[in-house]
Design an enzyme around this catalytic site. Structure first.
Site, PDB file in Angstrom:
ATOM      1  N   GLU A 265      30.017  26.213  19.705  1.00 22.65           N
ATOM      2  CA  GLU A 265      29.138  26.387  18.541  1.00 22.65           C
ATOM      3  C   GLU A 265      28.122  27.481  18.850  1.00 22.65           C
ATOM      4  OE1 GLU A 265      27.412  22.629  17.477  1.00 22.65           O
ATOM      5  OE2 GLU A 265      29.340  21.713  17.045  1.00 22.65           O
ATOM      6  N   HIS A 283      27.718  22.184  11.744  1.00 20.67           N
ATOM      7  CA  HIS A 283      26.984  21.071  12.364  1.00 20.67           C
ATOM      8  C   HIS A 283      25.779  20.684  11.499  1.00 20.67           C
ATOM      9  CE1 HIS A 283      26.763  19.048  16.518  1.00 20.67           C
ATOM     10  NE2 HIS A 283      26.205  18.261  15.626  1.00 20.67           N
TER      11      HIS A 283
END
Length: 318
Positions: A265, A283
């Site tokens: 990420e 997220h």
């Protein structure tokens, strides 16, 4: 007192009172100036003289904790997940680690449910097509009558189970610390991971990332799922083997997937990027006004409680 605050959403209007609370308590509050989770070296650059660290999803490694100043007494996680905090290292150094359980459970649950619906009806893909001037016909599937497998029956999993039942879904669940009374009272079934994946037309993941849960949904487990199943992950990246999921999507074994958490990420080179039947969100499960406010309030109070010696029931390493 000096406090470091790094969650990117802590600066939102919903957290105004939490910021005021910290700023009235501490002599100095330092905020994240990068607008993203911090890497270990970036954390260390900002820890000088810090007594309390209100942390987002930063990478708080053993090295960070070992090199942290002696002044640091508490790491207060803004959220329920603590997989990016090396708790044994913090415990060894006498640093308390706190978290905010339950504050984002509705937010994450609702995202998981919306991802199920969006996957079942290919909503993002159809929306994009209409915006491009196209008018495609697409045959989706209904949630009604399908089986939802929930891996991790905590606050989020329980809320998701109740909503799925309201849609006429059968719910099966796996949790190593199973609340058997909840399962019984709500007419659910429970068993081991294999029991759940074998039945799940939709599989939703709600477990922390640990050595035990890393790649728990791998090629072997995916092969046990019903054909044309859908996988949802709003928990943590790394729980799913992304290479195995990509292969299952390529073969058609898995009809669709929707992920809010990834092994890397931000996502840059995931094998899942090429599939238009994979919904990917950044997220964002906990990012509702209500959850942001609740997480901020509890995370701020946890810092203050630990630093003032008051009882704090959300310490993980007492």
């Amino acid at each position: 007192m000096k406090i470091l605050v790094t969650p990117t959403s802590f600066g939102k209007p919903e957290n105004a009172k939490s910021r005021e609370l910290l700023e009235s308590f501490a002599d100095e509050v330092v905020y994240n100036d990068l607008g993203r989770p911090l890497q270990p070296e970036e954390i260390l650059e900002r820890l000088d003289g810090v007594d309390g660290y209100l942390a987002g999803v930063d990478y708080i490694t053993a090295e960070v904790i070992e090199k942290a100043p002696a002044s640091l007494k508490v790491i207060s996680r803004y959220g329920a997940g603590v997989d990016r905090v090396d708790i044994p290292a913090a415990t060894k150094k006498g640093i308390k680690v706190t978290f905010t359980p339950g504050t984002n459970s509705i937010a994450v649950c609702e995202l998981a449910f919306s991802l199920m619906l969006a996957s079942a009806r290919s909503i993002p893909r159809l929306n994009d097509a209409v915006h491009k001037g196209e008018w495609p016909r697409n045959q989706g599937i209904e949630l009604y009558g399908k089986t939802l497998g929930i891996v991790g029956l905590g606050h989020i999993g329980k809320n998701l189970a109740l909503r799925a039942q309201a849609f006429g879904m059968k719910v099966v669940a796996y949790d190593p610390y199973l609340d058997e009374s909840f399962v019984k009272e709500n007419g659910m079934e429970a068993g081991d991971l294999e029991f759940v994946v074998k039945q799940a037309n939709f599989l939703s993941l709600h477990v922390p990332f640990t050595p035990e849960t890393k790649h728990m949904i791998d090629a072997e487990m995916i092969a046990k799922m019903p054909d044309r199943a859908v996988i949802i992950n709003t928990a943590r990246g790394g729980i799913i083997d992304e290479e195995a999921l990509a292969a299952a999507l390529e073969s058609g074994k898995i009809a669709a997937a929707a992920l809010d958490a990834f092994e890397q990420e931000p996502v840059v080179d995931s094998p899942l990027l090429k599939f238009d039947n994979v919904i990917m969100t950044p997220h964002t499960g906990a990012h509702t006004s209500e959850a942001v406010k609740a997480m901020g309030a509890l995370a701020a109070q946890n810092v203050i409680d630990v630093l003032t010696g008051k009882e704090c029931k959300y310490i993980l390493n007492k």
